[in-house]
Design a protein around this motif. Sequence first.
Motif, mmCIF file in Angstrom:
data_model
loop_
_atom_site.group_PDB
_atom_site.id
_atom_site.type_symbol
_atom_site.label_atom_id
_atom_site.label_comp_id
_atom_site.label_asym_id
_atom_site.label_seq_id
_atom_site.Cartn_x
_atom_site.Cartn_y
_atom_site.Cartn_z
ATOM 1 N N VAL A 232 3.859 -14.101 -6.132
ATOM 2 C CA VAL A 232 4.363 -13.203 -7.168
ATOM 3 C C VAL A 232 5.847 -13.486 -7.341
ATOM 4 C CG1 VAL A 232 4.756 -10.822 -7.874
ATOM 5 C CG2 VAL A 232 2.674 -11.414 -6.612
ATOM 6 N N ILE A 233 6.279 -13.642 -8.587
ATOM 7 C CA ILE A 233 7.698 -13.845 -8.881
ATOM 8 C C ILE A 233 8.215 -12.630 -9.631
ATOM 9 C CG2 ILE A 233 9.418 -15.268 -10.041
ATOM 10 C CD1 ILE A 233 7.534 -17.622 -9.858
ATOM 11 N N PHE A 234 9.293 -12.028 -9.115
ATOM 12 C CA PHE A 234 9.967 -10.936 -9.816
ATOM 13 C C PHE A 234 11.379 -11.406 -10.132
ATOM 14 C CE2 PHE A 234 12.660 -7.237 -10.210
ATOM 15 C CZ PHE A 234 11.910 -6.414 -11.035
ATOM 16 N N THR A 235 11.746 -11.327 -11.418
ATOM 17 C CA THR A 235 13.040 -11.857 -11.844
ATOM 18 C C THR A 235 13.756 -10.893 -12.769
ATOM 19 O OG1 THR A 235 12.206 -14.132 -11.713
ATOM 20 C CG2 THR A 235 14.212 -13.785 -12.982
ATOM 21 N N ASN A 236 15.031 -10.667 -12.488
ATOM 22 C CA ASN A 236 15.909 -9.956 -13.413
ATOM 23 C C ASN A 236 16.395 -10.994 -14.412
ATOM 24 O OD1 ASN A 236 18.331 -8.939 -14.663
ATOM 25 N ND2 ASN A 236 18.417 -7.364 -13.085
ATOM 26 N N GLU A 241 18.612 -13.101 -10.981
ATOM 27 C CA GLU A 241 18.225 -12.975 -9.575
ATOM 28 C C GLU A 241 16.704 -12.930 -9.502
ATOM 29 O OE1 GLU A 241 21.502 -10.198 -7.531
ATOM 30 O OE2 GLU A 241 20.735 -9.412 -9.446
ATOM 31 N N SER A 242 16.131 -13.811 -8.681
ATOM 32 C CA SER A 242 14.688 -13.924 -8.603
ATOM 33 C C SER A 242 14.215 -13.843 -7.156
ATOM 34 C CB SER A 242 14.237 -15.262 -9.214
ATOM 35 O OG SER A 242 12.833 -15.335 -9.300
ATOM 36 N N GLU A 243 13.061 -13.223 -6.955
ATOM 37 C CA GLU A 243 12.438 -13.156 -5.638
ATOM 38 C C GLU A 243 11.004 -13.664 -5.751
ATOM 39 O OE1 GLU A 243 13.646 -9.692 -2.961
ATOM 40 O OE2 GLU A 243 13.871 -8.836 -4.972
ATOM 41 N N GLU A 257 11.289 -15.315 -0.718
ATOM 42 C CA GLU A 257 12.445 -16.178 -0.904
ATOM 43 C C GLU A 257 13.284 -15.647 -2.064
ATOM 44 O OE1 GLU A 257 13.507 -20.849 -2.015
ATOM 45 O OE2 GLU A 257 11.452 -20.087 -2.187
ATOM 46 N N LYS A 258 14.562 -15.452 -1.832
ATOM 47 C CA LYS A 258 15.472 -15.003 -2.884
ATOM 48 C C LYS A 258 16.140 -16.212 -3.512
ATOM 49 C CE LYS A 258 16.419 -10.379 -1.079
ATOM 50 N NZ LYS A 258 17.460 -9.373 -0.769
ATOM 51 N N ILE A 259 16.159 -16.209 -4.847
ATOM 52 C CA ILE A 259 16.728 -17.335 -5.590
ATOM 53 C C ILE A 259 17.737 -16.804 -6.604
ATOM 54 C CG2 ILE A 259 16.238 -19.276 -7.131
ATOM 55 C CD1 ILE A 259 13.367 -19.247 -6.072
#
Length: 310
Positions: A232-236, A241-243, A257-259
């Motif tokens: 699952v990708i959650f992105t602002n 900022e993406s997790e 993983e924080k990206i």
Amino acid sequence: MSQKLKAAVVGVGYLGTFHAQKLKAHPAVDLVGVCDFSYEQAKKVAADLQTQAYEKPQDLLKHVDYVHIAASTQSHYDLAALFLENKIPVLVEKPIAATADLAEKLTELSEKNKTLLSVGHIERLNPAFRLLKESTDKIQYLEINRLAPFRTRGSDVSVLHDLTIHDIDLVNWILNSEIVDYQVAGKKIIKPTYDDVSLRLKFASGAQVTINNSRVTPQIIRNYRAVFENKVIFTNTATLESEVLTAESQDPFHKVEKIQLDKVDALALEADRFVQCVLGKQEPLITAVEATKALRQVEQFIAHMDKELS
């Protein structure tokens, strides 16, 4: 250095002024003028950018190699048609025109005169959405939220024409699939057009997409949640900022993983992309056909809601 391309911006309100700034800064472009329905506004922007103010768009025809159009949506057709008829390439802000029928006429004119026409669906350059486009995994479910407080700018059209059209174009582009079913609900709260809308779309690929758009939400919210087979990708989409949560076969059954995606000047990239198109070095970021498709879908959703309200 080869001769610079001569460009102008028609419509230099809030957004158009930024277009003019990007063209002024481009090393391959000579910003020869700006034009606005308010000549006083055109003169103000021209003075700030040390260029020429024009009162009428017709006066630009003999002076430009191409134009950006960032005027009101209702004027997009007439302005774009004027330059296309004179075989001058056009980058027009989204939506391409006030109606899909007018958009199709612009597309036909562009093809007839073999003249470039592209549309400012700038969110395709957002690194957050390019992350999804470039993913090799298949999206199962996607939720996109694009919500903001009310502002006068952009309220001459519905929230679907202002915001939803971005997300419709994005999911068409990312999924490369056709919508086979949909549910839509919307409300008119401040303006006589829709201010808030929620869409649930089903694509031929099997992907399910939810789009929530509002221009009457107290807080600005820009994000998405993309669900894949095992992650699952959650992105602002504003802060980039993406997790990424990935399933694991043993305890601890997942990892996160924080990206931090690299920020870009999307408008400058869009301006440069069109320069390269005019020079014949690249293809348009978005074609008139794609932009018309998104507009046609928006009109379909609005017609459905109007019918439900009647």
